[in-house]
Enzyme design. Structure first.
Site, PDB file in Angstrom:
ATOM      1  N   SER A   1       0.835  -1.244  -0.068  1.00 23.04           N
ATOM      2  CA  SER A   1       0.035  -0.129  -0.140  1.00 23.04           C
ATOM      3  C   SER A   1       0.877   1.347   0.030  1.00 23.04           C
ATOM      4  O   SER A   1       1.700   1.617  -0.988  1.00 23.04           O
ATOM      5  CB  SER A   1      -1.050  -0.047   1.110  1.00 23.04           C
ATOM      6  OG  SER A   1      -1.940   0.804   1.144  1.00 23.04           O
TER       7      SER A   1
ATOM      8  N   ASP B   1     -10.127  -5.062  -4.184  1.00 25.72           N
ATOM      9  CA  ASP B   1      -9.431  -3.926  -3.442  1.00 25.72           C
ATOM     10  C   ASP B   1     -10.192  -2.713  -3.728  1.00 25.72           C
ATOM     11  O   ASP B   1     -10.483  -2.212  -4.662  1.00 25.72           O
ATOM     12  CB  ASP B   1      -8.074  -3.771  -4.045  1.00 25.72           C
ATOM     13  CG  ASP B   1      -7.364  -2.882  -2.857  1.00 25.72           C
ATOM     14  OD1 ASP B   1      -8.005  -2.078  -2.247  1.00 25.72           O
ATOM     15  OD2 ASP B   1      -5.985  -3.143  -2.909  1.00 25.72           O
TER      16      ASP B   1
ATOM     17  N   HIS C   1      -8.245  -5.366  -0.227  1.00 27.23           N
ATOM     18  CA  HIS C   1      -6.754  -4.579   0.148  1.00 27.23           C
ATOM     19  C   HIS C   1      -5.894  -5.341   0.981  1.00 27.23           C
ATOM     20  O   HIS C   1      -4.708  -5.335   0.536  1.00 27.23           O
ATOM     21  CB  HIS C   1      -7.181  -3.409   0.865  1.00 27.23           C
ATOM     22  CG  HIS C   1      -5.850  -2.461   0.395  1.00 27.23           C
ATOM     23  ND1 HIS C   1      -5.121  -2.081  -0.350  1.00 27.23           N
ATOM     24  CD2 HIS C   1      -5.210  -1.541   1.634  1.00 27.23           C
ATOM     25  CE1 HIS C   1      -4.313  -1.011  -0.154  1.00 27.23           C
ATOM     26  NE2 HIS C   1      -4.218  -0.978   1.084  1.00 27.23           N
TER      27      HIS C   1
END
Length: 268
Positions: free
Chosen positions: A96, A220, A248
Protein backbone atom coordinates in the site's frame (compact mmCIF):
# COMPACT_ATOMS: atom_id res chain seq x y z
CA UNK A 1 15.38 -9.16 17.31
CA UNK A 2 14.41 -5.52 17.55
CA UNK A 3 16.77 -2.59 17.14
CA UNK A 4 16.73 1.13 16.41
CA UNK A 5 18.33 2.88 13.45
CA UNK A 6 19.11 6.59 13.51
CA UNK A 7 18.42 8.71 10.45
CA UNK A 8 20.44 11.77 9.47
CA UNK A 9 17.73 13.83 11.17
CA UNK A 10 18.23 11.85 14.41
CA UNK A 11 14.88 10.12 14.08
CA UNK A 12 14.96 6.64 15.64
CA UNK A 13 13.33 3.98 13.48
CA UNK A 14 12.31 0.68 15.02
CA UNK A 15 13.38 -2.36 13.00
CA UNK A 16 12.51 -6.01 13.60
CA UNK A 17 15.22 -8.24 12.12
CA UNK A 18 14.61 -12.00 12.27
CA UNK A 19 15.85 -15.07 10.43
CA UNK A 20 18.93 -15.69 8.32
CA UNK A 21 19.54 -15.81 4.61
CA UNK A 22 18.21 -13.70 1.74
CA UNK A 23 17.06 -10.36 3.23
CA UNK A 24 13.53 -9.13 2.56
CA UNK A 25 12.74 -5.60 3.73
CA UNK A 26 9.03 -5.06 4.46
CA UNK A 27 7.44 -1.59 4.26
CA UNK A 28 4.01 -1.33 5.88
CA UNK A 29 0.88 0.45 4.78
CA UNK A 30 -1.10 3.40 6.11
CA UNK A 31 -1.84 3.76 8.99
CA UNK A 32 -0.36 0.53 10.34
CA UNK A 33 3.13 -0.65 11.40
CA UNK A 34 5.48 -3.53 10.59
CA UNK A 35 3.43 -5.89 12.78
CA UNK A 36 0.91 -6.15 9.95
CA UNK A 37 3.41 -8.58 8.37
CA UNK A 38 3.34 -11.10 11.22
CA UNK A 39 1.76 -13.69 8.93
CA UNK A 40 4.76 -13.36 6.63
CA UNK A 41 7.43 -13.00 9.30
CA UNK A 42 6.15 -16.10 11.11
CA UNK A 43 6.72 -18.27 8.04
CA UNK A 44 9.35 -16.86 5.70
CA UNK A 45 12.31 -17.30 8.10
CA UNK A 46 11.57 -21.04 7.93
CA UNK A 47 12.24 -20.87 4.20
CA UNK A 48 15.68 -19.28 4.45
CA UNK A 49 14.84 -15.60 4.56
CA UNK A 50 15.97 -12.79 6.81
CA UNK A 51 12.86 -10.68 7.37
CA UNK A 52 13.33 -7.00 8.20
CA UNK A 53 10.26 -5.01 9.17
CA UNK A 54 10.56 -1.24 9.46
CA UNK A 55 8.19 1.01 11.39
CA UNK A 56 8.06 4.24 9.43
CA UNK A 57 8.58 7.45 11.38
CA UNK A 58 5.35 8.30 13.16
CA UNK A 59 4.26 4.66 13.33
CA UNK A 60 4.59 1.70 15.68
CA UNK A 61 7.62 1.90 17.92
CA UNK A 62 9.52 4.50 15.87
CA UNK A 63 10.00 8.13 16.84
CA UNK A 64 7.06 10.35 16.02
CA UNK A 65 8.28 13.73 14.78
CA UNK A 66 5.71 16.26 13.61
CA UNK A 67 7.15 16.54 10.10
CA UNK A 68 8.77 14.39 7.43
CA UNK A 69 5.91 12.35 5.95
CA UNK A 70 6.53 13.10 2.29
CA UNK A 71 7.72 10.21 0.12
CA UNK A 72 11.24 11.61 -0.30
CA UNK A 73 11.91 11.78 3.43
CA UNK A 74 10.42 8.36 4.12
CA UNK A 75 12.44 6.84 1.28
CA UNK A 76 15.52 8.40 2.84
CA UNK A 77 14.57 6.72 6.11
CA UNK A 78 14.49 3.37 4.32
CA UNK A 79 17.93 4.14 2.92
CA UNK A 80 19.21 4.73 6.47
CA UNK A 81 18.02 1.26 7.53
CA UNK A 82 19.46 -0.52 4.49
CA UNK A 83 22.80 1.30 4.91
CA UNK A 84 23.03 0.79 8.68
CA UNK A 85 22.22 -2.93 8.48
CA UNK A 86 24.69 -3.24 5.57
CA UNK A 87 22.16 -5.07 3.43
CA UNK A 88 23.22 -6.24 0.00
CA UNK A 89 21.11 -7.67 -2.83
CA UNK A 90 17.95 -7.39 -0.71
CA UNK A 91 14.35 -7.80 -1.82
CA UNK A 92 12.27 -4.69 -1.09
CA UNK A 93 8.60 -5.52 -0.40
CA UNK A 94 6.14 -2.67 0.05
CA UNK A 95 2.44 -2.82 0.86
CA UNK A 96 0.00 0.00 0.00
CA UNK A 97 1.67 3.27 1.10
CA UNK A 98 4.80 1.18 1.69
CA UNK A 99 4.64 0.16 -1.96
CA UNK A 100 4.61 3.79 -3.04
CA UNK A 101 7.57 4.56 -0.79
CA UNK A 102 9.38 1.50 -2.16
CA UNK A 103 8.95 2.93 -5.66
CA UNK A 104 10.33 6.28 -4.51
CA UNK A 105 13.29 4.53 -2.86
CA UNK A 106 14.09 2.74 -6.10
CA UNK A 107 14.01 5.94 -8.16
CA UNK A 108 15.44 8.43 -5.64
CA UNK A 109 18.30 6.16 -4.53
CA UNK A 110 18.87 4.25 -7.75
CA UNK A 111 17.67 1.00 -6.21
CA UNK A 112 20.79 0.88 -4.03
CA UNK A 113 21.41 -2.62 -2.60
CA UNK A 114 18.06 -3.92 -3.91
CA UNK A 115 18.00 -6.76 -6.42
CA UNK A 116 14.22 -7.30 -6.64
CA UNK A 117 11.08 -5.32 -5.88
CA UNK A 118 7.71 -6.60 -4.63
CA UNK A 119 4.66 -4.33 -4.71
CA UNK A 120 1.65 -5.60 -2.75
CA UNK A 121 -1.66 -3.73 -3.07
CA UNK A 122 0.50 -0.69 -3.78
CA UNK A 123 -0.89 2.84 -3.46
CA UNK A 124 0.86 3.65 -6.71
CA UNK A 125 1.38 5.08 -9.24
CA UNK A 126 -1.10 7.62 -7.78
CA UNK A 127 -3.65 7.20 -5.01
CA UNK A 128 -6.03 9.88 -6.28
CA UNK A 129 -7.61 10.71 -9.62
CA UNK A 130 -5.95 13.11 -12.06
CA UNK A 131 -7.31 14.58 -15.32
CA UNK A 132 -5.38 11.88 -17.22
CA UNK A 133 -5.63 9.21 -14.50
CA UNK A 134 -9.20 8.04 -13.75
CA UNK A 135 -8.34 5.63 -10.92
CA UNK A 136 -8.45 5.91 -7.15
CA UNK A 137 -10.20 8.29 -4.79
CA UNK A 138 -11.04 11.88 -5.58
CA UNK A 139 -8.83 14.32 -3.70
CA UNK A 140 -11.97 15.51 -1.91
CA UNK A 141 -12.55 11.95 -0.67
CA UNK A 142 -9.12 11.97 0.97
CA UNK A 143 -9.82 15.40 2.43
CA UNK A 144 -13.01 13.97 3.96
CA UNK A 145 -11.03 10.99 5.29
CA UNK A 146 -8.52 13.35 6.90
CA UNK A 147 -11.36 15.37 8.43
CA UNK A 148 -12.83 12.17 9.88
CA UNK A 149 -9.51 11.25 11.46
CA UNK A 150 -9.21 14.75 12.91
CA UNK A 151 -12.69 14.53 14.42
CA UNK A 152 -12.69 10.97 15.83
CA UNK A 153 -9.62 8.92 14.90
CA UNK A 154 -10.73 5.60 16.46
CA UNK A 155 -14.09 5.71 14.66
CA UNK A 156 -12.52 6.81 11.38
CA UNK A 157 -10.04 3.95 11.61
CA UNK A 158 -12.81 1.44 12.31
CA UNK A 159 -14.78 2.79 9.34
CA UNK A 160 -11.70 2.52 7.10
CA UNK A 161 -11.16 -1.10 8.16
CA UNK A 162 -14.61 -2.00 6.79
CA UNK A 163 -13.43 -1.48 3.22
CA UNK A 164 -9.97 -2.93 3.83
CA UNK A 165 -10.90 -6.61 3.54
CA UNK A 166 -13.14 -8.46 1.10
CA UNK A 167 -14.83 -10.49 3.83
CA UNK A 168 -15.84 -9.75 7.40
CA UNK A 169 -13.31 -10.62 10.10
CA UNK A 170 -13.68 -11.80 13.69
CA UNK A 171 -14.11 -9.19 16.43
CA UNK A 172 -10.71 -10.19 17.77
CA UNK A 173 -9.04 -9.62 14.40
CA UNK A 174 -10.76 -6.27 14.05
CA UNK A 175 -9.42 -5.27 17.47
CA UNK A 176 -5.90 -6.35 16.47
CA UNK A 177 -6.15 -4.31 13.28
CA UNK A 178 -7.51 -1.32 15.22
CA UNK A 179 -4.61 -1.53 17.65
CA UNK A 180 -2.10 -1.44 14.79
CA UNK A 181 -3.60 1.77 13.45
CA UNK A 182 -3.91 3.43 16.84
CA UNK A 183 -0.21 2.81 17.53
CA UNK A 184 0.55 5.54 14.96
CA UNK A 185 0.77 9.19 15.86
CA UNK A 186 -2.30 11.22 14.96
CA UNK A 187 -0.29 13.82 13.05
CA UNK A 188 1.78 11.21 11.22
CA UNK A 189 -1.47 9.57 10.14
CA UNK A 190 -2.83 12.88 8.86
CA UNK A 191 0.34 14.04 7.13
CA UNK A 192 0.84 10.66 5.42
CA UNK A 193 -2.74 10.78 4.14
CA UNK A 194 -1.96 14.16 2.61
CA UNK A 195 1.11 12.65 0.93
CA UNK A 196 -1.00 9.82 -0.44
CA UNK A 197 -3.42 12.41 -1.80
CA UNK A 198 -0.80 14.56 -3.48
CA UNK A 199 2.12 12.37 -4.64
CA UNK A 200 2.33 11.05 -8.21
CA UNK A 201 4.88 8.41 -9.21
CA UNK A 202 3.95 7.87 -12.84
CA UNK A 203 6.89 9.63 -14.49
CA UNK A 204 9.53 7.76 -12.50
CA UNK A 205 8.31 4.17 -12.89
CA UNK A 206 10.34 3.71 -16.08
CA UNK A 207 13.49 4.17 -14.02
CA UNK A 208 12.98 0.96 -12.03
CA UNK A 209 15.48 -1.51 -13.46
CA UNK A 210 15.12 -4.59 -11.23
CA UNK A 211 12.70 -7.50 -11.65
CA UNK A 212 9.42 -6.45 -10.06
CA UNK A 213 6.52 -8.59 -8.82
CA UNK A 214 3.13 -6.88 -8.50
CA UNK A 215 0.45 -8.61 -6.41
CA UNK A 216 -2.97 -7.07 -5.91
CA UNK A 217 -6.44 -8.07 -4.75
CA UNK A 218 -9.08 -7.99 -7.46
CA UNK A 219 -11.69 -6.86 -4.91
CA UNK A 220 -9.54 -4.04 -3.52
CA UNK A 221 -11.67 -1.01 -2.55
CA UNK A 222 -8.76 1.05 -1.18
CA UNK A 223 -6.31 0.80 -4.07
CA UNK A 224 -8.05 -0.22 -7.27
CA UNK A 225 -6.67 -3.23 -9.12
CA UNK A 226 -6.24 -0.78 -12.01
CA UNK A 227 -3.27 0.58 -10.04
CA UNK A 228 -1.55 -2.78 -10.48
CA UNK A 229 -2.30 -2.82 -14.21
CA UNK A 230 -0.81 0.67 -14.57
CA UNK A 231 2.28 -0.41 -12.65
CA UNK A 232 2.66 -3.46 -14.86
CA UNK A 233 2.37 -1.28 -17.96
CA UNK A 234 4.88 1.31 -16.81
CA UNK A 235 7.61 -0.71 -15.01
CA UNK A 236 10.07 -2.59 -17.21
CA UNK A 237 10.55 -6.26 -16.23
CA UNK A 238 7.36 -6.31 -14.14
CA UNK A 239 4.98 -9.23 -13.69
CA UNK A 240 1.47 -9.08 -12.20
CA UNK A 241 -0.38 -11.71 -10.17
CA UNK A 242 -4.04 -10.96 -9.35
CA UNK A 243 -5.44 -12.28 -6.07
CA UNK A 244 -9.03 -13.16 -6.89
CA UNK A 245 -10.31 -13.63 -3.32
CA UNK A 246 -8.71 -10.59 -1.71
CA UNK A 247 -9.56 -7.00 -1.06
CA UNK A 248 -6.81 -4.64 0.03
CA UNK A 249 -5.54 -6.94 2.76
CA UNK A 250 -3.82 -9.66 0.75
CA UNK A 251 -1.27 -10.05 3.55
CA UNK A 252 -4.00 -11.86 5.51
CA UNK A 253 -6.83 -12.82 3.15
CA UNK A 254 -4.59 -15.00 0.94
CA UNK A 255 -1.55 -15.13 3.18
CA UNK A 256 -0.47 -18.65 2.22
CA UNK A 257 -0.49 -17.85 -1.47
CA UNK A 258 1.22 -14.53 -0.86
CA UNK A 259 3.99 -16.25 1.10
CA UNK A 260 4.40 -18.83 -1.65
CA UNK A 261 4.70 -16.16 -4.34
CA UNK A 262 7.19 -14.13 -2.28
CA UNK A 263 9.27 -17.28 -1.75
CA UNK A 264 9.19 -18.24 -5.42
CA UNK A 265 10.07 -14.76 -6.67
CA UNK A 266 12.80 -14.09 -4.12
CA UNK A 267 14.52 -17.39 -4.86
CA UNK A 268 14.37 -17.17 -8.66
Amino acid sequence: MGCYVQTEENVSLFVEDIGQGQPIVFLHGWPLCHNMFEYQMNELPKKGFRCIGIDFRGYGQSDKPFEGYDYDTMADDVKAVIYTLELKAAVLAGFSMGGAIAVRYMTRHGGADIKKLILMSAAAPAFTKRPDYPYGFRKKDVDDLIAGFQKDRPKALADFSRIFFAKSKTPEFKQWFQNLGLSASSYGTLHSAAALRDEDLRKELKDIKVPTLIMHGVKDKVCSVHFAKELKRRIPSASFIPFEESGHGIFYEEKDRLNEEITRFAKE
